[in-house]
Design a protein around this motif. Structure first.
Motif, PDB file in Angstrom:
ATOM      1  N   CYS A 101     -60.657-180.464  69.953  1.00  0.00           N
ATOM      2  CA  CYS A 101     -59.335-180.961  70.346  1.00  0.00           C
ATOM      3  C   CYS A 101     -59.400-182.397  70.849  1.00  0.00           C
ATOM      4  O   CYS A 101     -58.368-183.048  71.023  1.00  0.00           O
ATOM      5  N   SER A 102     -60.604-182.924  71.073  1.00  0.00           N
ATOM      6  CA  SER A 102     -60.714-184.311  71.543  1.00  0.00           C
ATOM      7  C   SER A 102     -62.068-184.884  71.141  1.00  0.00           C
ATOM      8  O   SER A 102     -62.874-185.242  71.985  1.00  0.00           O
ATOM      9  N   PHE A 103     -62.313-184.971  69.849  1.00  0.00           N
ATOM     10  CA  PHE A 103     -63.614-185.442  69.363  1.00  0.00           C
ATOM     11  C   PHE A 103     -63.505-186.858  68.811  1.00  0.00           C
ATOM     12  O   PHE A 103     -62.413-187.355  68.506  1.00  0.00           O
ATOM     13  N   ARG A 104     -64.669-187.477  68.662  1.00  0.00           N
ATOM     14  CA  ARG A 104     -64.755-188.806  68.066  1.00  0.00           C
ATOM     15  C   ARG A 104     -65.912-188.858  67.090  1.00  0.00           C
ATOM     16  O   ARG A 104     -66.887-188.110  67.225  1.00  0.00           O
ATOM     17  N   VAL A 105     -65.806-189.745  66.112  1.00  0.00           N
ATOM     18  CA  VAL A 105     -66.898-189.975  65.166  1.00  0.00           C
ATOM     19  C   VAL A 105     -67.261-191.451  65.195  1.00  0.00           C
ATOM     20  O   VAL A 105     -66.433-192.311  65.526  1.00  0.00           O
ATOM     21  N   ASN A 106     -68.511-191.751  64.868  1.00  0.00           N
ATOM     22  CA  ASN A 106     -68.947-193.148  64.850  1.00  0.00           C
ATOM     23  C   ASN A 106     -68.375-193.903  63.661  1.00  0.00           C
ATOM     24  O   ASN A 106     -68.053-195.087  63.758  1.00  0.00           O
ATOM     25  N   ASN A 107     -68.246-193.192  62.530  1.00  0.00           N
ATOM     26  CA  ASN A 107     -67.703-193.797  61.311  1.00  0.00           C
ATOM     27  C   ASN A 107     -66.718-192.825  60.682  1.00  0.00           C
ATOM     28  O   ASN A 107     -66.935-191.607  60.705  1.00  0.00           O
ATOM     29  N   PRO A 108     -65.626-193.327  60.101  1.00  0.00           N
ATOM     30  CA  PRO A 108     -64.647-192.438  59.474  1.00  0.00           C
ATOM     31  C   PRO A 108     -65.278-191.592  58.372  1.00  0.00           C
ATOM     32  O   PRO A 108     -66.220-192.029  57.696  1.00  0.00           O
ATOM     33  N   VAL A 109     -64.746-190.394  58.179  1.00  0.00           N
ATOM     34  CA  VAL A 109     -65.227-189.495  57.136  1.00  0.00           C
ATOM     35  C   VAL A 109     -64.098-189.231  56.142  1.00  0.00           C
ATOM     36  O   VAL A 109     -62.915-189.423  56.445  1.00  0.00           O
ATOM     37  N   ASP A 110     -64.473-188.764  54.957  1.00  0.00           N
ATOM     38  CA  ASP A 110     -63.504-188.596  53.873  1.00  0.00           C
ATOM     39  C   ASP A 110     -62.906-187.196  53.816  1.00  0.00           C
ATOM     40  O   ASP A 110     -61.792-187.014  53.328  1.00  0.00           O
ATOM     41  N   LEU A 111     -63.649-186.220  54.303  1.00  0.00           N
ATOM     42  CA  LEU A 111     -63.191-184.833  54.280  1.00  0.00           C
ATOM     43  C   LEU A 111     -63.525-184.174  55.612  1.00  0.00           C
ATOM     44  O   LEU A 111     -64.667-184.245  56.071  1.00  0.00           O
ATOM     45  N   ILE A 112     -62.518-183.571  56.233  1.00  0.00           N
ATOM     46  CA  ILE A 112     -62.732-182.775  57.449  1.00  0.00           C
ATOM     47  C   ILE A 112     -62.286-181.352  57.141  1.00  0.00           C
ATOM     48  O   ILE A 112     -61.199-181.130  56.605  1.00  0.00           O
ATOM     49  N   THR A 113     -63.131-180.395  57.472  1.00  0.00           N
ATOM     50  CA  THR A 113     -62.824-178.985  57.246  1.00  0.00           C
ATOM     51  C   THR A 113     -62.827-178.228  58.567  1.00  0.00           C
ATOM     52  O   THR A 113     -63.481-178.620  59.534  1.00  0.00           O
ATOM     53  N   CYS A 114     -62.095-177.120  58.564  1.00  0.00           N
ATOM     54  CA  CYS A 114     -62.088-176.214  59.715  1.00  0.00           C
ATOM     55  C   CYS A 114     -61.856-174.810  59.154  1.00  0.00           C
ATOM     56  O   CYS A 114     -60.717-174.428  58.870  1.00  0.00           O
ATOM     57  N   PHE A 115     -62.938-174.070  58.980  1.00  0.00           N
ATOM     58  CA  PHE A 115     -62.888-172.778  58.324  1.00  0.00           C
ATOM     59  C   PHE A 115     -62.661-171.633  59.315  1.00  0.00           C
ATOM     60  O   PHE A 115     -62.684-171.822  60.542  1.00  0.00           O
ATOM     61  N   LEU A 116     -62.460-170.451  58.771  1.00  0.00           N
ATOM     62  CA  LEU A 116     -62.422-169.197  59.526  1.00  0.00           C
ATOM     63  C   LEU A 116     -61.341-169.197  60.602  1.00  0.00           C
ATOM     64  O   LEU A 116     -61.534-168.646  61.689  1.00  0.00           O
ATOM     65  N   TYR A 117     -60.207-169.831  60.308  1.00  0.00           N
ATOM     66  CA  TYR A 117     -59.066-169.863  61.218  1.00  0.00           C
ATOM     67  C   TYR A 117     -59.385-170.537  62.548  1.00  0.00           C
ATOM     68  O   TYR A 117     -58.673-170.352  63.535  1.00  0.00           O
ATOM     69  N   SER A 118     -60.446-171.334  62.578  1.00  0.00           N
ATOM     70  CA  SER A 118     -60.880-171.924  63.845  1.00  0.00           C
ATOM     71  C   SER A 118     -59.901-172.949  64.398  1.00  0.00           C
ATOM     72  O   SER A 118     -59.978-173.308  65.574  1.00  0.00           O
ATOM     73  N   ILE A 119     -58.966-173.423  63.570  1.00  0.00           N
ATOM     74  CA  ILE A 119     -57.938-174.329  64.071  1.00  0.00           C
ATOM     75  C   ILE A 119     -57.178-173.689  65.233  1.00  0.00           C
ATOM     76  O   ILE A 119     -56.693-174.377  66.138  1.00  0.00           O
ATOM     77  N   HIS A 120     -57.107-172.365  65.251  1.00  0.00           N
ATOM     78  CA  HIS A 120     -56.380-171.662  66.311  1.00  0.00           C
ATOM     79  C   HIS A 120     -57.128-171.666  67.644  1.00  0.00           C
ATOM     80  O   HIS A 120     -56.550-171.277  68.664  1.00  0.00           O
ATOM     81  N   TYR A 121     -58.387-172.082  67.653  1.00  0.00           N
ATOM     82  CA  TYR A 121     -59.110-172.158  68.925  1.00  0.00           C
ATOM     83  C   TYR A 121     -58.554-173.232  69.843  1.00  0.00           C
ATOM     84  O   TYR A 121     -58.925-173.301  71.020  1.00  0.00           O
ATOM     85  N   ASN A 122     -57.704-174.098  69.326  1.00  0.00           N
ATOM     86  CA  ASN A 122     -56.956-175.002  70.200  1.00  0.00           C
ATOM     87  C   ASN A 122     -55.967-174.145  70.987  1.00  0.00           C
ATOM     88  O   ASN A 122     -55.002-173.628  70.439  1.00  0.00           O
TER      89      ASN A 122
END
Length: 255
Positions: A101-122
């Motif tokens: 819910c509050s992450f950062r990356v050093n360099n932008p990425v082209d694809l972000i995934t969130c499997f197994l309904y984990s988006i609901h962990y927010n």
């Protein structure tokens, strides 16, 4: 004599204490089919590049497949024991201990995934908005965010998924199911692990607080930042979401 232990744990304690059993709990999941499906969606909607981040990556099974497909993959999770196992499975990948819910990356990425309904962990709409903002900031131009979600109004509190397997001379039975009161922005995932052998029988029970959201609400949260496509929760084919469906795959292209 049989010994039954009923444990109610904080939201991450079950995974922390039993991270070694996590792959057993998910043994019936076809990680390759899920990963290949998202790879196809990336070809259709993505920007053609191949840097990849998996949110709530667990022990890294999806990342393993993306690396084998030729992606430069990395993962994050809030559970260090999970990440330790993921690093063994995917020594080529970089893993970081972060909250999605509050992450950062050093360099932008082209694809972000969130499997197994984990988006609901927010846990709640506010944290979900923070997560979507973090995803947007982490994506490169034209990058995509793919995840699956459950429609809160179509949750059947009586429905549970259950499977059993053997490991180290013990029988394990895993069950999980959604629970929603019918109102508000909170739902939960109820989990149960039963372990039995000749000496004893143990039961771990846990309930994870999660965000409850309808597909319409979720789409409205996404639209300010993304071009949104919603598909049937079917990893064999790509078809538009039907009005009666309670599970969906979201593909979100950064505007």
């Amino acid at each position: 004599m049989s010994l039954a232990l009923h444990v109610t744990a904080p939201s991450t304690a079950l995974y922390t204490d039993l991270s070694g059993y996590y792959d057993l709990m998910c043994a019936d999941i076809d990680y390759k089919a899920q990963s290949d499906h998202i790879r196809r969606l990336n070809r259709l909607f993505g920007n053609g590049a191949s840097t990849h981040l998996d949110l709530a990556c667990g022990t890294g099974p999806h990342i393993r497949h993306f690396i084998d497909y030729g992606f430069q993959s990395c993962g994050l999770d809030i559970n260090q024991p999970m990440l330790d196992l993921a690093q063994v499975r995917c020594p080529e990948a970089e893993f970081t201990l972060q909250d999605m819910c509050s992450f950062r990356v050093n360099n932008p990425v082209d694809l972000i995934t969130c499997f197994l309904y984990s988006i609901h962990y927010n846990d709640g709409i506010c944290k979900l908005k923070q997560c979507l903002s973090s995803v947007y900031n982490a994506l490169s131009e034209g990058g995509i965010f793919c995840f699956n979600a459950v429609e809160k109004t179509k949750i059947d509190n009586r429905a549970f998924v259950r499977h059993s397997t053997e490991f180290n001379d013990s029988q394990f039975t895993f069950s999980s199911g959604w629970n929603y009161s019918g109102a508000g922005e909170r739902q939960s995932l109820k989990l149960s692990i039963e372990k039995s052998n000749e000496q004893e029988s143990q039961v771990w029970q846990d309930e994870h607080p999660m965000v409850a959201v309808s597909f319409d609400e979720l789409e409205q949260l996404l639209l300010p930042h993304f071009e949104v496509h919603i598909f049937e929760h079917d990893y064999d084919k790509i078809t538009p979401l039907q009005p009666t469906s309670g599970n969906a795959i979201f593909v979100c292209v950064k505007r």
